[in-house]
Write an enzyme that holds these catalytic residues in place. Structure first.
Site, PDB file in Angstrom:
ATOM      1  N   LYS A  26       0.834  -1.202   0.000  1.00  0.00           N
ATOM      2  CA  LYS A  26       0.000   0.000   0.000  1.00  0.00           C
ATOM      3  C   LYS A  26       0.879   1.267   0.000  1.00  0.00           C
ATOM      4  O   LYS A  26       2.099   1.173  -0.003  1.00  0.00           O
ATOM      5  CB  LYS A  26      -0.959  -0.048   1.191  1.00  0.00           C
ATOM      6  CG  LYS A  26      -1.867  -1.300   1.180  1.00  0.00           C
ATOM      7  CD  LYS A  26      -2.896  -1.273   0.069  1.00  0.00           C
ATOM      8  CE  LYS A  26      -3.495  -2.630  -0.284  1.00  0.00           C
ATOM      9  NZ  LYS A  26      -4.285  -3.301   0.711  1.00  0.00           N
TER      10      LYS A  26
HETATM   11  C1  LIG Z   1      -5.295  -4.427   0.941  1.00  0.00           C
HETATM   12  C2  LIG Z   1      -6.768  -4.263   1.020  1.00  0.00           C
HETATM   13  C3  LIG Z   1      -7.512  -4.623   2.145  1.00  0.00           C
HETATM   14  C4  LIG Z   1      -6.910  -5.374   3.294  1.00  0.00           C
HETATM   15  O1  LIG Z   1      -5.816  -4.716   3.833  1.00  0.00           O
HETATM   16  P1  LIG Z   1      -4.874  -5.496   4.865  1.00  0.00           P
HETATM   17  O2  LIG Z   1      -4.181  -4.397   5.605  1.00  0.00           O
HETATM   18  O3  LIG Z   1      -3.946  -6.332   4.055  1.00  0.00           O
HETATM   19  O4  LIG Z   1      -5.741  -6.317   5.737  1.00  0.00           O
HETATM   20  C5  LIG Z   1      -8.855  -4.349   2.176  1.00  0.00           C
HETATM   21  N1  LIG Z   1      -9.477  -3.750   1.137  1.00  0.00           N
HETATM   22  C6  LIG Z   1      -8.801  -3.401   0.025  1.00  0.00           C
HETATM   23  C7  LIG Z   1      -9.522  -2.721  -1.073  1.00  0.00           C
HETATM   24  C8  LIG Z   1      -7.430  -3.661  -0.069  1.00  0.00           C
HETATM   25  O5  LIG Z   1      -6.766  -3.352  -1.178  1.00  0.00           O
END
Ligand SMILES: *Cc1c(COP(=O)(O)O)cnc(C)c1O
Length: 391
Positions: free
Chosen positions: A188
């Site tokens: 992210k």
């Molecule tokens: C990455 C992601 C999540 C989950 O995030 P984590 O921190 O890995 O649990 C949820 N929703 C979307 C749209 C994502 O891209």
């Protein structure tokens, strides 16, 4: 001796970690305080300042944050939560885990975000909440969405996993609205390793999330009946173990300070991709929204037009891998997974826009430390793979 690869593999995403993060993690290790402590507190305060003063609760992941935010709504069996099929499956899984029924509305063909008109049509007397996803970091059109939510008395949990630093009509996501959940996974826009945060202006939601992220322990409730500083506590519900560690917050403190710079770099690279791909008929590029916004550019997606290229998306991804370039797949339409078909009766054809996008979409390399030479390699490889030279 191993053969050296002719060129290093270019991943589709890579976190930017430098000496500041490394020194902070080492200092944290030496402090003897590894789990939730002073660095988590400092990170939550820094996030609250970044978002202009809401309550912020750091957790182990956005998945944990979505689960807790949904639990805070106190869903009853049969309660419905509307979201998008074009998301990571955690968005749907957590609705089910919190006792809700996921109801989907199709996306807009150009922005890939939830179509608010279709959300309105999906509302029933059992609907309790809407979970929009700011796909790729492009804000959902929030004014009509919140108008609808207010008119129908629904809660809104924004899945902001792609969207830290994004702005809607001049306001940062997380600085207004009901509840937002951010992800700090290494792919992210900023990272704490694994990690996430729930942001809200609702004191009751904040209290519920705070309690349920750590075993259902409510110290506030107990301390009302006991001496301040007591080590005793009460348990008000069978809570979870979703608390962030200081080791994670050590990374987050420095990442947060840099995230706007990371996003500016992502934006510059995205603009350069748009320029380099101008006139290519083999791919469909992301379209901007019509309202004023700042895109977080978590992903730079392209739709592979298999009619023009003769190449299916999966073949394209495999061919790029042969060129030592990583291309991501975000996402398979969530309603097509076996569990969701079996349990909720979803089937192919239910959400044609999402299905058209998901069958063709891929994520090209995009991360702050990527160079223009890296980007030229991606575009050059695509010209070869898509047969652009002969087009
Ligand atoms: C990455 C992601 C999540 C989950 O995030 P984590 O921190 O890995 O649990 C949820 N929703 C979307 C749209 C994502 O891209």
């Amino acid at each position: 001796m191993d053969d050296k690869p002719a060129r290093p593999f270019l991943p589709f995403a890579r976190p930017s970690i430098d000496e500041a993060e490394i020194a902070e993690v080492v200092a944290c290790l030496k402090s003897g305080w590894l789990a939730t402590g002073p660095r988590v507190q400092k990170f939550e305060a820094a996030l609250a300042e970044y978002f202009g003063g809401p309550r912020v609760l750091a957790v182990t992941s956005a998945t944990a944050g979505l689960h807790l935010a949904l639990l805070a709504l106190g869903l009853k069996p049969g309660d419905e939560v509307i979201t998008t099929p074009l998301t990571f499956v955690a968005t749907l899984n957590t609705i089910v885990q919190a006792g809700g029924r996921p109801v989907l509305a199709d996306v807009e063909p150009d922005t890939f975000n939830l179509d608010v008109g279709r959300v309105a049509k999906a509302i029933t007397p059992r609907t309790r909440a809407i979970v929009p996803v700011h796909f790729a970091g492009l804000p959902v059109d929030l004014d009509p969405l919140y108008d609808l939510a207010r008119a129908k008395n629904l809660r809104v949990i924004e899945d902001c996993a792609h969207a830290i630093g994004a702005e809607y009509k001049g306001r940062r996501l997380g600085a207004f609205g009901d509840i937002q959940v951010f992800s700090f996974h290494p792919n992210k826009n900023m990272t704490t390793g694994e990690g996430g945060a729930v942001v809200t202006r609702d004191a009751d939601v904040a209290r519920a999330v705070s309690t349920m992220r750590f075993h259902g322990i409510d110290r506030e409730a107990f301390n009302r009946f006991s001496k301040a500083g007591s080590q005793e506590y009460d348990v008000v519900a069978p809570g979870y173990k979703y608390n962030m560690m200081d080791l994670q917050a050590a990374l987050g403190l420095h990442q947060l300070a840099k995230v706007d710079g990371f996003n500016a770099r992502r934006g510059a690279l995205a603009a350069r991709y748009q320029k380099l791909f101008a006139g290519w008929r083999q791919i469909e590029l992301p379209q901007p929204a019509t309202f004023p916004h700042r895109h977080a550019w978590h992903l730079f997606t392209a739709l592979i037009d298999d009619k023009t290229t003769g190449l299916a998306r999966d073949e394209f991804i495999a061919a790029m891998k042969e060129q030592d370039i990583g291309v991501g797949l975000h996402y398979t339409a969530a309603h097509l997974f076996a569990y969701y078909r079996r349990e909720f009766g979803f089937k192919p054809g239910d959400f044609p826009e999402a299905e058209r996008i998901c069958a063709r979409i891929c994520s090209l390399p995009l991360f702050p430390d990527m160079t223009e030479a890296d980007q030229d390699r991606v575009v050059g490889a695509m010209a070869v793979v898509l047969g652009r030279a002969n087009a």
